[in-house]
Structure formats: C-alpha cells, structure tokens
Design a protein around this motif. Structure first.
Motif, PDB file in Angstrom:
ATOM      1  N   MET A 196     -13.978  49.104 -93.115  1.00 51.34           N
ATOM      2  CA  MET A 196     -13.620  50.091 -92.114  1.00 51.34           C
ATOM      3  C   MET A 196     -14.838  50.856 -91.636  1.00 51.34           C
ATOM      4  SD  MET A 196     -10.001  51.861 -92.999  1.00 51.34           S
ATOM      5  CE  MET A 196     -10.362  52.297 -94.657  1.00 51.34           C
ATOM      6  N   ARG A 197     -15.792  51.068 -92.537  1.00 46.81           N
ATOM      7  CA  ARG A 197     -16.939  51.889 -92.185  1.00 46.81           C
ATOM      8  C   ARG A 197     -17.888  51.188 -91.228  1.00 46.81           C
ATOM      9  NH1 ARG A 197     -19.512  53.514 -97.357  1.00 46.81           N
ATOM     10  NH2 ARG A 197     -21.035  54.398 -95.937  1.00 46.81           N
ATOM     11  N   SER A 198     -17.656  49.926 -90.947  1.00 44.28           N
ATOM     12  CA  SER A 198     -18.504  49.238 -89.979  1.00 44.28           C
ATOM     13  C   SER A 198     -18.162  49.644 -88.545  1.00 44.28           C
ATOM     14  CB  SER A 198     -18.379  47.726 -90.142  1.00 44.28           C
ATOM     15  OG  SER A 198     -17.063  47.300 -89.840  1.00 44.28           O
ATOM     16  N   VAL A 199     -17.012  50.275 -88.336  1.00 48.28           N
ATOM     17  CA  VAL A 199     -16.598  50.719 -87.006  1.00 48.28           C
ATOM     18  C   VAL A 199     -17.346  51.999 -86.667  1.00 48.28           C
ATOM     19  CG1 VAL A 199     -14.668  51.492 -85.586  1.00 48.28           C
ATOM     20  CG2 VAL A 199     -14.311  49.722 -87.298  1.00 48.28           C
TER      21      VAL A 199
ATOM     22  N   SER B 224      -5.767  46.033 -87.436  1.00 43.34           N
ATOM     23  CA  SER B 224      -6.010  44.612 -87.197  1.00 43.34           C
ATOM     24  C   SER B 224      -7.156  44.087 -88.057  1.00 43.34           C
ATOM     25  CB  SER B 224      -6.321  44.393 -85.720  1.00 43.34           C
ATOM     26  OG  SER B 224      -6.610  43.055 -85.483  1.00 43.34           O
ATOM     27  N   MET B 225      -8.203  44.894 -88.203  1.00 45.80           N
ATOM     28  CA  MET B 225      -9.332  44.470 -89.031  1.00 45.80           C
ATOM     29  C   MET B 225      -8.916  44.275 -90.482  1.00 45.80           C
ATOM     30  SD  MET B 225     -12.442  46.815 -87.520  1.00 45.80           S
ATOM     31  CE  MET B 225     -13.257  46.791 -89.080  1.00 45.80           C
ATOM     32  N   LEU B 226      -8.117  45.194 -91.011  1.00 39.96           N
ATOM     33  CA  LEU B 226      -7.680  45.057 -92.397  1.00 39.96           C
ATOM     34  C   LEU B 226      -6.677  43.921 -92.564  1.00 39.96           C
ATOM     35  CD1 LEU B 226      -7.404  48.737 -93.594  1.00 39.96           C
ATOM     36  CD2 LEU B 226      -9.088  47.037 -94.220  1.00 39.96           C
ATOM     37  N   LYS B 227      -5.855  43.711 -91.561  1.00 42.59           N
ATOM     38  CA  LYS B 227      -4.870  42.630 -91.635  1.00 42.59           C
ATOM     39  C   LYS B 227      -5.548  41.269 -91.679  1.00 42.59           C
ATOM     40  CE  LYS B 227      -0.979  43.008 -89.490  1.00 42.59           C
ATOM     41  NZ  LYS B 227       0.071  43.095 -88.467  1.00 42.59           N
ATOM     42  N   HIS B 228      -6.609  41.099 -90.891  1.00 42.99           N
ATOM     43  CA  HIS B 228      -7.281  39.810 -90.805  1.00 42.99           C
ATOM     44  C   HIS B 228      -8.531  39.717 -91.673  1.00 42.99           C
ATOM     45  CE1 HIS B 228      -4.517  38.702 -87.685  1.00 42.99           C
ATOM     46  NE2 HIS B 228      -4.844  39.778 -86.989  1.00 42.99           N
ATOM     47  N   GLY B 229      -8.899  40.810 -92.333  1.00 39.74           N
ATOM     48  CA  GLY B 229     -10.044  40.793 -93.230  1.00 39.74           C
ATOM     49  C   GLY B 229     -11.380  40.630 -92.536  1.00 39.74           C
ATOM     50  N   THR B 230     -11.526  41.220 -91.365  1.00 33.64           N
ATOM     51  CA  THR B 230     -12.766  41.112 -90.611  1.00 33.64           C
ATOM     52  C   THR B 230     -13.487  42.454 -90.583  1.00 33.64           C
ATOM     53  OG1 THR B 230     -11.635  41.616 -88.533  1.00 33.64           O
ATOM     54  CG2 THR B 230     -11.843  39.298 -89.132  1.00 33.64           C
ATOM     55  N   SER B 231     -14.739  42.426 -90.174  1.00 33.03           N
ATOM     56  CA  SER B 231     -15.491  43.667 -89.986  1.00 33.03           C
ATOM     57  C   SER B 231     -15.685  43.881 -88.490  1.00 33.03           C
ATOM     58  CB  SER B 231     -16.829  43.603 -90.710  1.00 33.03           C
ATOM     59  OG  SER B 231     -17.610  42.579 -90.181  1.00 33.03           O
ATOM     60  N   TRP B 232     -16.236  45.046 -88.153  1.00 32.77           N
ATOM     61  CA  TRP B 232     -16.408  45.402 -86.746  1.00 32.77           C
ATOM     62  C   TRP B 232     -17.439  44.496 -86.093  1.00 32.77           C
ATOM     63  CZ3 TRP B 232     -14.475  47.983 -82.810  1.00 32.77           C
ATOM     64  CH2 TRP B 232     -15.283  48.258 -81.717  1.00 32.77           C
ATOM     65  N   GLU B 233     -17.080  44.028 -84.915  1.00 36.60           N
ATOM     66  CA  GLU B 233     -17.998  43.256 -84.104  1.00 36.60           C
ATOM     67  C   GLU B 233     -17.732  43.624 -82.660  1.00 36.60           C
ATOM     68  OE1 GLU B 233     -18.679  38.652 -83.003  1.00 36.60           O
ATOM     69  OE2 GLU B 233     -18.418  39.108 -85.108  1.00 36.60           O
TER      70      GLU B 233
ATOM     71  N   ALA C 158     -15.990  58.555 -82.095  1.00 35.60           N
ATOM     72  CA  ALA C 158     -15.947  57.228 -81.471  1.00 35.60           C
ATOM     73  C   ALA C 158     -15.981  57.314 -79.947  1.00 35.60           C
ATOM     74  CB  ALA C 158     -14.700  56.475 -81.921  1.00 35.60           C
ATOM     75  N   SER C 159     -15.447  58.391 -79.384  1.00 35.25           N
ATOM     76  CA  SER C 159     -15.467  58.523 -77.924  1.00 35.25           C
ATOM     77  C   SER C 159     -16.883  58.732 -77.397  1.00 35.25           C
ATOM     78  CB  SER C 159     -14.559  59.662 -77.468  1.00 35.25           C
ATOM     79  OG  SER C 159     -15.066  60.903 -77.884  1.00 35.25           O
ATOM     80  N   ARG C 160     -17.818  59.020 -78.291  1.00 35.13           N
ATOM     81  CA  ARG C 160     -19.219  59.148 -77.889  1.00 35.13           C
ATOM     82  C   ARG C 160     -20.061  57.950 -78.304  1.00 35.13           C
ATOM     83  NH1 ARG C 160     -21.972  64.763 -78.811  1.00 35.13           N
ATOM     84  NH2 ARG C 160     -23.457  63.648 -77.518  1.00 35.13           N
ATOM     85  N   TYR C 161     -19.787  57.362 -79.473  1.00 32.82           N
ATOM     86  CA  TYR C 161     -20.701  56.358 -80.032  1.00 32.82           C
ATOM     87  C   TYR C 161     -20.130  54.953 -80.133  1.00 32.82           C
ATOM     88  CZ  TYR C 161     -23.347  60.482 -81.214  1.00 32.82           C
ATOM     89  OH  TYR C 161     -24.028  61.661 -81.140  1.00 32.82           O
ATOM     90  N   ASN C 162     -18.833  54.778 -80.030  1.00 32.01           N
ATOM     91  CA  ASN C 162     -18.233  53.450 -80.088  1.00 32.01           C
ATOM     92  C   ASN C 162     -18.070  52.961 -78.646  1.00 32.01           C
ATOM     93  OD1 ASN C 162     -16.461  51.242 -80.279  1.00 32.01           O
ATOM     94  ND2 ASN C 162     -15.536  52.071 -82.129  1.00 32.01           N
ATOM     95  N   PRO C 163     -18.722  51.868 -78.264  1.00 28.70           N
ATOM     96  CA  PRO C 163     -18.676  51.452 -76.864  1.00 28.70           C
ATOM     97  C   PRO C 163     -17.275  51.102 -76.366  1.00 28.70           C
ATOM     98  CG  PRO C 163     -19.868  49.847 -78.203  1.00 28.70           C
ATOM     99  CD  PRO C 163     -19.569  51.002 -79.081  1.00 28.70           C
ATOM    100  N   VAL C 164     -16.440  50.530 -77.202  1.00 32.57           N
ATOM    101  CA  VAL C 164     -15.085  50.160 -76.785  1.00 32.57           C
ATOM    102  C   VAL C 164     -14.246  51.413 -76.552  1.00 32.57           C
ATOM    103  CG1 VAL C 164     -12.987  48.970 -77.512  1.00 32.57           C
ATOM    104  CG2 VAL C 164     -15.205  47.957 -77.986  1.00 32.57           C
ATOM    105  N   ILE C 165     -14.264  52.326 -77.508  1.00 34.43           N
ATOM    106  CA  ILE C 165     -13.474  53.557 -77.392  1.00 34.43           C
ATOM    107  C   ILE C 165     -14.037  54.440 -76.287  1.00 34.43           C
ATOM    108  CG2 ILE C 165     -12.655  55.602 -78.631  1.00 34.43           C
ATOM    109  CD1 ILE C 165     -11.416  53.058 -79.679  1.00 34.43           C
ATOM    110  N   ARG C 166     -15.376  54.495 -76.145  1.00 33.15           N
ATOM    111  CA  ARG C 166     -15.997  55.316 -75.102  1.00 33.15           C
ATOM    112  C   ARG C 166     -15.573  54.850 -73.716  1.00 33.15           C
ATOM    113  NH1 ARG C 166     -21.597  54.749 -75.951  1.00 33.15           N
ATOM    114  NH2 ARG C 166     -21.397  52.836 -74.767  1.00 33.15           N
ATOM    115  N   ASP C 167     -15.587  53.548 -73.479  1.00 38.11           N
ATOM    116  CA  ASP C 167     -15.177  53.020 -72.176  1.00 38.11           C
ATOM    117  C   ASP C 167     -13.701  53.304 -71.912  1.00 38.11           C
ATOM    118  OD1 ASP C 167     -17.753  52.121 -71.885  1.00 38.11           O
ATOM    119  OD2 ASP C 167     -17.278  50.032 -72.406  1.00 38.11           O
TER     120      ASP C 167
END
Length: 128
Positions: free
Chosen positions: A1-4, A108-117, A70-79
C-alpha cells in the motif's frame, strides 16, 4: 500500500487495523463500509441531496489526509481532482471523490496482490 503516492506509514497502519476487509470486497461494498459512498435522502416525492455519512470514521479520517496528499503528489488522483474542480465541483466534494478513488485503487491492489504502477509508466518504458 505504501507504494501509492499519498499513502504513508500511519494511513497504511490505520487501513490494516480498522479495515481488515480491504481487498476482499468489491468497490461499492468497500466504499459503503468506509462511508464514502453517496447515499440519498429521498422521502416520497422529495429528492434530497446525496451525501456521504456513516461507516468507519477512523478509516475515513485517515483516507481524508491521504487524499489531500495524493491530490498534490499522485498523478492519477491529481488529474482526477483537477478535472472535477474544472467542471465546477466544490473542493470538498472533489476531495471526497478522491478518497473513494484512492480506496478503490488500494482495494484492487490488495485483491490482485500488485504494487503501485503509474498507468503511463509502461508506455514510457516501452518507448525506448
């Protein structure tokens, strides 16, 4: 989760401690459980305003801070946040929508076992 971007130590610990269902429910169920899903206030022919209420307040307050970052530093959430503001939505409403989107991404990340990309990262890597 901390990769987000926007999710740090305290938020990830709060989500793990107070929301053990994360990753097992679908996006609508998890949003309703936290209290960020819009609920109607209708009665008969009266159509009230849609509001968010109920749910787990500790998780909601942790997500609020995560959505602000996230609204400042996460590109997906910011957009997403900027698109809502440019369409005339109030800032609190846009931030609540970002909370729900962030929760959906984490679920979704925890359900599928993926990290942020970042979604554009694949196109950047494959363009070389």
């Amino acid at each position: 989760m901390r990769s987000v971007p926007g999710i740090g130590d305290q938020i990830s610990l709060a989500l793990l401690a107070y929301l053990p269902e994360l990753g097992t429910l679908n996006r609508r169920q998890i949003a309703a459980l936290v209290g960020v899903a819009p609920s109607n206030r209708d009665s008969g022919t009266l159509r009230g305003k849609r509001t968010v209420w109920g749910g787990r307040s500790r998780v909601r307050s942790a997500l609020y801070m995560g959505a602000m970052v996230a609204s400042r530093y996460n590109p997906v959430i910011r957009d997403f946040y900027q698109r809502l503001l440019s369409s005339g939505k109030p800032k609190k409403l846009a931030l609540t929508a970002c909370m729900r989107k962030l929760l959906t991404i984490l679920n979704s990340m925890l359900k599928h076992g993926t990290s942020w990309e970042h979604p554009d990262a694949k196109s950047i890597i494959h363009s070389y």
